[in-house]
Design a protein around this motif. Structure first.
Motif, PDB file in Angstrom:
ATOM      1  N   LYS A  68       0.368   4.308   0.051  1.00  0.00           N
ATOM      2  CA  LYS A  68       0.016   5.422   0.951  1.00  0.00           C
ATOM      3  C   LYS A  68       0.808   5.374   2.256  1.00  0.00           C
ATOM      4  O   LYS A  68       1.007   6.387   2.886  1.00  0.00           O
ATOM      5  N   TYR A 125      -4.735  10.603  15.952  1.00  0.00           N
ATOM      6  CA  TYR A 125      -5.342   9.364  16.471  1.00  0.00           C
ATOM      7  C   TYR A 125      -5.021   9.121  17.941  1.00  0.00           C
ATOM      8  O   TYR A 125      -5.335   8.052  18.462  1.00  0.00           O
ATOM      9  N   SER A 142      -7.178  -0.680   9.552  1.00  0.00           N
ATOM     10  CA  SER A 142      -5.725  -0.650   9.692  1.00  0.00           C
ATOM     11  C   SER A 142      -5.352  -0.835  11.164  1.00  0.00           C
ATOM     12  O   SER A 142      -6.150  -0.536  12.060  1.00  0.00           O
ATOM     13  N   ARG A 191       0.395  11.438  13.538  1.00  0.00           N
ATOM     14  CA  ARG A 191      -0.367  10.345  14.151  1.00  0.00           C
ATOM     15  C   ARG A 191      -0.738  10.592  15.625  1.00  0.00           C
ATOM     16  O   ARG A 191      -1.873  10.336  16.012  1.00  0.00           O
ATOM     17  N   ALA A 218       0.854  -1.196   0.000  1.00  0.00           N
ATOM     18  CA  ALA A 218       0.000   0.000   0.000  1.00  0.00           C
ATOM     19  C   ALA A 218       0.890   1.247   0.000  1.00  0.00           C
ATOM     20  O   ALA A 218       1.473   1.618   1.021  1.00  0.00           O
ATOM     21  N   GLU A 278      -2.658  -6.378   0.624  1.00  0.00           N
ATOM     22  CA  GLU A 278      -2.176  -4.989   0.435  1.00  0.00           C
ATOM     23  C   GLU A 278      -1.573  -4.437   1.718  1.00  0.00           C
ATOM     24  O   GLU A 278      -2.042  -3.428   2.256  1.00  0.00           O
ATOM     25  N   PRO A 279      -0.540  -5.086   2.264  1.00  0.00           N
ATOM     26  CA  PRO A 279       0.022  -4.562   3.516  1.00  0.00           C
ATOM     27  C   PRO A 279       0.814  -3.278   3.290  1.00  0.00           C
ATOM     28  O   PRO A 279       1.495  -3.128   2.280  1.00  0.00           O
ATOM     29  N   GLY A 280       0.693  -2.350   4.214  1.00  0.00           N
ATOM     30  CA  GLY A 280       1.492  -1.127   4.170  1.00  0.00           C
ATOM     31  C   GLY A 280       2.287  -1.039   5.457  1.00  0.00           C
ATOM     32  O   GLY A 280       3.483  -1.301   5.516  1.00  0.00           O
ATOM     33  N   ARG A 281       1.566  -0.730   6.547  1.00  0.00           N
ATOM     34  CA  ARG A 281       2.196  -0.534   7.856  1.00  0.00           C
ATOM     35  C   ARG A 281       3.064  -1.728   8.274  1.00  0.00           C
ATOM     36  O   ARG A 281       4.162  -1.535   8.790  1.00  0.00           O
ATOM     37  N   ASP A 325      -0.566  -1.315  -4.294  1.00  0.00           N
ATOM     38  CA  ASP A 325      -1.938  -0.833  -4.167  1.00  0.00           C
ATOM     39  C   ASP A 325      -1.862   0.685  -4.189  1.00  0.00           C
ATOM     40  O   ASP A 325      -1.202   1.282  -3.324  1.00  0.00           O
ATOM     41  N   HIS A 354     -11.222  -4.341   2.404  1.00  0.00           N
ATOM     42  CA  HIS A 354     -10.167  -3.855   3.306  1.00  0.00           C
ATOM     43  C   HIS A 354     -10.907  -3.310   4.515  1.00  0.00           C
ATOM     44  O   HIS A 354     -11.630  -2.323   4.400  1.00  0.00           O
ATOM     45  N   GLY A 384      -3.864  -4.023   6.479  1.00  0.00           N
ATOM     46  CA  GLY A 384      -4.414  -3.824   7.812  1.00  0.00           C
ATOM     47  C   GLY A 384      -3.712  -4.496   8.963  1.00  0.00           C
ATOM     48  O   GLY A 384      -4.031  -4.218  10.115  1.00  0.00           O
ATOM     49  N   TYR A 401       2.984   5.982   7.484  1.00  0.00           N
ATOM     50  CA  TYR A 401       2.098   7.113   7.783  1.00  0.00           C
ATOM     51  C   TYR A 401       2.802   8.186   8.622  1.00  0.00           C
ATOM     52  O   TYR A 401       2.166   8.913   9.385  1.00  0.00           O
ATOM     53  N   MET A 405       2.309  11.433   5.793  1.00  0.00           N
ATOM     54  CA  MET A 405       1.240  12.338   6.237  1.00  0.00           C
ATOM     55  C   MET A 405       1.801  13.685   6.683  1.00  0.00           C
ATOM     56  O   MET A 405       1.091  14.479   7.311  1.00  0.00           O
ATOM     57  N   ILE A 454      -9.677   4.682  11.520  1.00  0.00           N
ATOM     58  CA  ILE A 454      -9.021   3.801  10.539  1.00  0.00           C
ATOM     59  C   ILE A 454      -9.751   2.462  10.418  1.00  0.00           C
ATOM     60  O   ILE A 454      -9.198   1.482   9.946  1.00  0.00           O
TER      61      ILE A 454
HETATM   62  N1  LLP Z   1      -5.542  -1.182   1.236  1.00  0.00           N
HETATM   63  C1  LLP Z   1      -6.436  -0.197   1.339  1.00  0.00           C
HETATM   64  C2  LLP Z   1      -7.568  -0.155   0.410  1.00  0.00           C
HETATM   65  C3  LLP Z   1      -6.289   0.789   2.342  1.00  0.00           C
HETATM   66  O1  LLP Z   1      -7.188   1.756   2.446  1.00  0.00           O
HETATM   67  C4  LLP Z   1      -5.186   0.718   3.227  1.00  0.00           C
HETATM   68  C5  LLP Z   1      -4.992   1.738   4.271  1.00  0.00           C
HETATM   69  C6  LLP Z   1      -4.250  -0.321   3.059  1.00  0.00           C
HETATM   70  C7  LLP Z   1      -4.467  -1.263   2.061  1.00  0.00           C
HETATM   71  C8  LLP Z   1      -3.023  -0.462   3.914  1.00  0.00           C
HETATM   72  O2  LLP Z   1      -3.339  -0.654   5.241  1.00  0.00           O
HETATM   73  P1  LLP Z   1      -2.177  -1.017   6.296  1.00  0.00           P
HETATM   74  O3  LLP Z   1      -1.645  -2.401   5.927  1.00  0.00           O
HETATM   75  O4  LLP Z   1      -1.125  -0.013   6.177  1.00  0.00           O
HETATM   76  O5  LLP Z   1      -2.870  -1.014   7.598  1.00  0.00           O
HETATM   77  N2  LLP Z   1      -3.064   7.002   8.542  1.00  0.00           N
HETATM   78  C9  LLP Z   1      -3.482   5.882   9.354  1.00  0.00           C
HETATM   79  C10 LLP Z   1      -3.687   4.626   8.540  1.00  0.00           C
HETATM   80  C11 LLP Z   1      -4.664   4.780   7.403  1.00  0.00           C
HETATM   81  C12 LLP Z   1      -4.827   3.549   6.579  1.00  0.00           C
HETATM   82  C13 LLP Z   1      -5.655   3.814   5.371  1.00  0.00           C
HETATM   83  N3  LLP Z   1      -5.809   2.692   4.491  1.00  0.00           N
HETATM   84  C14 LLP Z   1      -2.479   5.709  10.496  1.00  0.00           C
HETATM   85  O6  LLP Z   1      -1.515   6.444  10.570  1.00  0.00           O
HETATM   86  O7  LLP Z   1      -2.673   4.820  11.348  1.00  0.00           O
END
Ligand code: LLP
Length: 417
Positions: free
Chosen positions: A60, A318, A202, A314, A58, A275-278, A79, A199, A239, A372, A376, A162
């Motif tokens: 973002k 949050y 997170s 953050r 991800a 779709e892992p990001g964090r 993603d 999804h 997530g 993030y 951000m 989130i």
């Molecule tokens: N896929 C989709 C469609 C998403 O909307 C997201 C995150 C991910 C994958 C990746 O999620 P992760 O694996 O990173 O949890 N700014 C917030 C987190 C917002 C996440 C938005 N969507 C924070 O700093 O905690």
């Protein structure tokens, strides 16, 4: 081995001391460990074994070009959620066919660019978006491959800002509306449904919501199959949470195993996208900052540092907790500080109640900010965005320079005289 570690009273990223980075690059500065980043991606990938899958990082979470390029080189897909992210991934060498396009509000121009680039699929979130994609694909003389993003109405047990898979959230298509969208797609000439996606949120620290969401998606797979729709993949989103303090999130291996067990229990062998990001980049990055002042007010002690909520939003947004540690603990009594920035907002804190042995001028590291964090950041209070560095063994590379003051207003102009 922990790639962030102390050695003889000095904190290091891999083989590079933070003191060396601060004296060369300056502060505040994001510092990433290449070894951790790559190790985290591999943990996800290896857990799948022979099962057909794609990891779509991800963007973002952290879209720095150098990070994207390292992930590309390992074979990651992406993603994306905007034309800007598409552009970044292409610039870093990513292949359009390794990308999925998520998001609730894709603009016409973004859909056009994504289709022209040859993106793998668009994760559609509403009937209106399906209609828009069909129309644009028609004008391009193309057929767009789509996944329908489902809202499974599952509680992810995370911060409400989130959580994305609850009925009241703006994301995804309610399950009972899916058959209508499938019919709509069937009657349209320029779209082809190839997958189902979801999804649910997170920073999830339990597996059961992922399993519940996948179960709902699987029920739908079977009912749609009876209506003649053959899918080519499922996408369970991102997530998976990480450890910031005393959380105990599952490791990527346990997460992937739980998903694969759910598929096998239902005798489904469709390729799985995640779709892992964090969970890839979060604990691979820290924020290096310097103490400007120590200050006390009533019963509170403040460490005023040179990083602020514009660098790391953050905690303010949050109430997120990030641990702060000394780069080289000073020979002074430990004191409990709120670590705060110079911005004119009471919400400008990086971490509260941190026990630190520090003097003005000392360096601190804010942990677990690879995801993030920089992504951000903003220019609030006309503060330039911070530099970013990737450490690789005993070398480091500046992968984003500090913004300059003139860059802050380069797109502005005054009224004509
Ligand atoms: N896929 C989709 C469609 C998403 O909307 C997201 C995150 C991910 C994958 C990746 O999620 P992760 O694996 O990173 O949890 N700014 C917030 C987190 C917002 C996440 C938005 N969507 C924070 O700093 O905690």
């Amino acid at each position: 081995m922990d790639h962030f570690h102390y050695c003889e009273g000095q904190y290091f990223a891999e083989g590079v001391s933070f003191a060396r980075i601060a004296s060369t690059v300056g502060t505040p500065c994001y510092v990433y460990s290449r070894a951790i980043l790559e190790q985290r991606w591999r943990l996800f990938n290896d857990a799948f074994g022979d099962y057909p899958h794609r990891i779509h990082y991800a963007v973002k979470a952290n879209g720095n070009l150098a990070i994207l390029k390292l992930l590309c080189q390992m074979g990651s897909g992406f993603d994306i959620v905007s034309g800007g992210e598409l552009e970044r991934v292409l610039k870093a060498g990513g292949r359009p066919d390794d990308m999925v396009f998520s998001g609730v509000g894709k603009r016409e121009s973004e859909i056009t660019t994504a289709l022209e680039a040859g993106i793998h699929c668009i994760n559609v979130e509403s009937a209106a978006e399906l209609d828009r994609v069909n129309r644009i694909a028609g004008t391009l003389g193309a057929v767009a491959d789509l996944a329908l993003r489902i809202n499974p109405d599952v509680d992810p047990h995370t911060h409400p800002y989130i959580a994305t898979g609850l009925r009241e959230n703006k994301f995804g298509i309610p399950i009972d509306e899916v058959p209508d969208l499938v019919r709509q797609a069937h009657d349209a000439n320029h779209v082809n449904i190839i997958g189902l996606a979801c999804h649910i949120g997170s920073q999830l620290t339990e597996l059961s919501p992922f399993v519940a969401a996948l179960d709902r998606v699987l029920e739908l797979v079977f009912s749609l199959r009876q209506e003649g729709l053959q899918l080519k993949h499922l996408d369970i989103g991102g997530g998976l949470g990480i450890r910031y303090g005393d959380e105990t999130p599952p490791e990527p291996d346990a997460y992937v195993k739980a998903l694969l067990n759910t598929l096998s229990a239902r005798q489904c062998n469709l390729p799985l996208f995640i779709e892992p990001g964090r969970a890839i980049v979060g604990n691979a990055g820290v924020l290096l900052t310097r103490v400007e002042y120590l200050k006390s007010a009533q019963s509170h002690q403040f460490a005023v540092v040179d990083a602020a909520m514009n660098d790391l939003l953050r905690p303010a947004l949050y109430g997120a907790h990030h641990r702060v540690i000394e780069v080289s603990p000073a020979d002074v009594e430990p004191t409990t500080y709120d670590v705060v920035g110079p911005i004119c907002e009471t919400a400008d804190f990086l971490s509260r109640s941190q026990r630190l042995s520090i003097s003005p001028g000392d360096l601190l590291v804010v942990q677990s900010v690879g995801a993030y964090g920089s992504a951000m950041s903003s220019n609030y209070n006309s503060r330039p965005r911070s530099a970013e560095v990737i450490v690789e063994g005993d070398k480091f590379h500046v992968v984003r320079r500090h913004e300059t003051l003139s860059q802050l207003y380069q797109n502005e102009s005054t009224l004509p005289d």
